[in-house]
Design an enzyme around this catalytic site. Structure first.
Site, short mmCIF file in Angstrom:
data_model
loop_
_atom_site.label_atom_id
_atom_site.label_comp_id
_atom_site.label_asym_id
_atom_site.label_seq_id
_atom_site.Cartn_x
_atom_site.Cartn_y
_atom_site.Cartn_z
N ASP A 76 0.91 -1.14 0.00
CA ASP A 76 0.00 0.00 0.00
C ASP A 76 0.95 1.19 0.00
OD1 ASP A 76 -1.42 2.30 0.92
OD2 ASP A 76 -3.04 0.95 1.45
N HIS A 77 1.08 1.85 -1.14
CA HIS A 77 2.19 2.81 -1.24
C HIS A 77 2.04 3.97 -0.26
CE1 HIS A 77 -0.46 5.09 -3.96
NE2 HIS A 77 0.32 6.12 -3.77
N HIS A 119 -5.77 2.71 1.24
CA HIS A 119 -4.99 3.84 1.75
C HIS A 119 -5.64 4.50 2.97
CE1 HIS A 119 -2.97 3.18 -1.93
NE2 HIS A 119 -3.71 3.94 -2.70
C1 BG6 Z 1 -3.71 4.82 -6.22
C2 BG6 Z 1 -5.09 4.94 -6.80
O1 BG6 Z 1 -3.62 3.71 -5.38
O2 BG6 Z 1 -3.42 5.99 -5.49
C3 BG6 Z 1 -5.20 6.17 -7.67
O3 BG6 Z 1 -5.39 3.78 -7.57
C4 BG6 Z 1 -4.78 7.39 -6.91
O4 BG6 Z 1 -6.53 6.33 -8.17
C5 BG6 Z 1 -3.43 7.19 -6.26
O5 BG6 Z 1 -4.71 8.47 -7.83
C6 BG6 Z 1 -3.06 8.34 -5.36
O6 BG6 Z 1 -1.74 8.20 -4.94
P1 BG6 Z 1 -0.86 9.47 -4.57
O7 BG6 Z 1 0.43 8.87 -4.09
O8 BG6 Z 1 -0.73 10.27 -5.83
O9 BG6 Z 1 -1.61 10.18 -3.51
#
Ligand code: BG6
Length: 491
Positions: free
Chosen positions: A178-179, A241
């Site tokens: 989960d980045h 997230h």
């Molecule tokens: C991803 C989603 O996991 O996270 C995207 O699939 C979203 O829809 C993105 O835009 C948002 O990531 P960040 O790091 O740009 O906040």
């Protein structure tokens, strides 16, 4: 200020889906940055795999372009680029057929002393077949596998996928990314909570009035509309997230940062979430879909136009009033919201404290606002603690609400590393703390499934909102009914 760089052990990283979007935008730039900082050992090797027939040279040219597109030019001027590209090689292989797999096995086995890591940057329906072939070709034995969301589209499909992966890789070698957990500020939340004695005594329902978690995006779904329409904001952002952020705010202090110690505590939070179903769905959730509007000063199309369809009931916005039913949090609402095409890109957590119990000041000093701790995840990462102080100057006391403002960019003059830089190397280190365990993912679906079902049963279309606003007015009503208000931009 320089960052401390500890090189990792030698590894062979095989990236499936190596010519795809994730590899191009995130993985290749992240690996290069770690190499640039001297964190990759000399013989670390990266093998790209996809169905396309490419030579090693063609793959290196693809990677060079990815670096040019995603890394500032001044970081690409030294000999490090060629050193990095020399680590790359390529094998064409198909998840559904045997061609190419023996060659891949040979390349991986050429480095028996390396840690083998398999990164599945592919469409999710290929996760199972790739794992099976990794098993069949003897590559899974010591290997670690990395997968990305979506991990299923509901509890049933997530369980099936986890079982499929679990037949080949034991849980202690499965890394579910989960980045958001790799973002600097998200990790900082743990530092803030557990490296300061100040907050923990107040971190409960005696002192905290409510919590807000906002992950707002200014962009629309754009070319991802096809995928997005099968998911929607609840599956795309909340199930993973946002619930992970909620867990880090609400969990009990773990005994250590050991992976299972942290994940056990997060799991307890997920299991303590008050169920939302047909009974209470209308009172505590709002779903929306953007119509044409304006963003960054220009006109932008609505979701249906981007999708190229006249109808869709997929939500591009969600607001939820969640509750964690345990002693620490009983009665403290967690207002969650996320959406595409909102007024600005901002992700933040606001912890709103209770008002002072009694005012000793005259009524004319102005209202005494409650303290707030605002953790800004992006952009302009930082932490603000809002306090009441006396307005400077002679005369009677007048009070004003001001932030103690800690901007990371100003305080630490270092580049903010991308989440993937941290996460990929954590896989090599064998550290699962920032990865989701199987039971966490499934517990999150267990809470989300009845909400999705209640929405389906209600058969109501998502509420429209104009692109460039903060979502449907019902989302504002959701929090204002409780006498509170959404706070934006560090306010
Ligand atoms: C991803 C989603 O996991 O996270 C995207 O699939 C979203 O829809 C993105 O835009 C948002 O990531 P960040 O790091 O740009 O906040």
């Amino acid at each position: 200020m320089t960052s401390r760089v500890i090189p990792v052990a030698p590894f062979t990283l095989t990236v499936f889906g190596a010519t795809g979007d994730l590899a191009r935008r995130k993985l290749i730039p992240a690996l290069f940055h770690r190499d640039l900082d001297g964190q990759l050992p000399d013989d670390a090797t990266i093998i790209g795999v996809s169905r396309r027939a490419l030579s090693d040279e063609q793959f290196r040219a693809f990677a060079r372009q990815a670096l040019t597109d995603h890394i500032p030019g001044n970081e690409l001027e030294g000999p490090e680029v060629d050193r990095f590209l020399a680590r790359l090689s390529y094998v064409a292989a198909d998840a559904d057929a045997d061609g190419g797999w023996s060659e891949l096995a040979q390349r991986v086995e050429a480095f028996p002393e390396h840690i083998p890591v398999y990164y599945l940057a592919t469409a999710p329906h290929l996760f199972g077949p790739i794992c099976e072939r990794l098993g069949k070709y003897g590559l899974a034995e010591n290997g670690r596998v990395v997968i990305e969301k979506p991990i299923g589209k509901d509890l049933k499909s997530a369980v099936a996928l986890n079982q499929q992966i679990g037949r080949i890789f034991p849980e202690d070698r499965v890394y579910r990314i989960d980045h958001y957990l790799g973002k600097e500020t998200v990790q900082n939340l743990m530092a803030l909570r557990f490296a300061n004695a100040l907050f923990e005594p107040l971190w409960n329902n005696a002192h905290i009035d409510h919590v807000q978690i906002t992950v707002a995006e200014a962009l629309g779904v754009e070319e991802r509309a096809g995928y997005y329409d099968t998911a929607g904001a609840m599956r795309d952002m909340v199930q993973n997230h946002i619930l992970q952020l909620l867990c880090l705010v609400a969990m009990e202090p773990p005994a250590s940062l050991d992976a299972d110690a942290v994940r056990d505590e997060k799991l307890k939070v997920l299991r303590a979430l008050k169920p939302i179903d047909d009974q209470n769905m209308a009172a505590v959730t709002v779903r929306g879909q953007y119509r044409a509007g304006a963003s960054a000063g220009g006109a932008v199309p609505g979701y249906l136009d981007e999708l190229g369809s006249s109808t869709s009931s997929t939500e591009t916005f969600v607001a939820v009033k969640a509750e964690v039913e345990n002693w620490r949090w009983a009665g403290v609402p967690f207002y969650l919201r996320t959406g595409k095409r909102l007024a600005s890109r901002v992700s933040e957590i606001v912890v709103g404290f209770k008002p002072v119990p009694h005012s000793v000041f005259d009524a004319n000093v102005g209202p005494i606002e409650s303290n707030r701790l605002v953790i800004r995840l992006q952009p302009d990462e930082g932490v603000k603690l809002w306090l009441m102080i006396k307005d400077p100057g002679p005369g009677g006391i007048r009070l004003t609400h001001v932030p103690l403002d800690m901007s990371f960019a100003k305080a630490f003059k270092v580049r903010n590393p991308d989440a993937y830089e941290r996460l990929i190397l954590d896989v090599v280190r064998g550290n699962q703390t920032l990865f989701m365990r199987r039971d966490e993912v499934e517990a999150a679906w267990k809470w989300v499934d009845p909400i999705l079902e209640a929405w389906r049963n209600a058969k109501e279309p998502p509420r429209p909102y104009t692109a460039g606003t903060w979502g449907p007015s019902a989302a504002i009503a959701l929090i204002e009914r409780d006498g509170r208000t959404w706070l934006e931009d560090g306010a």
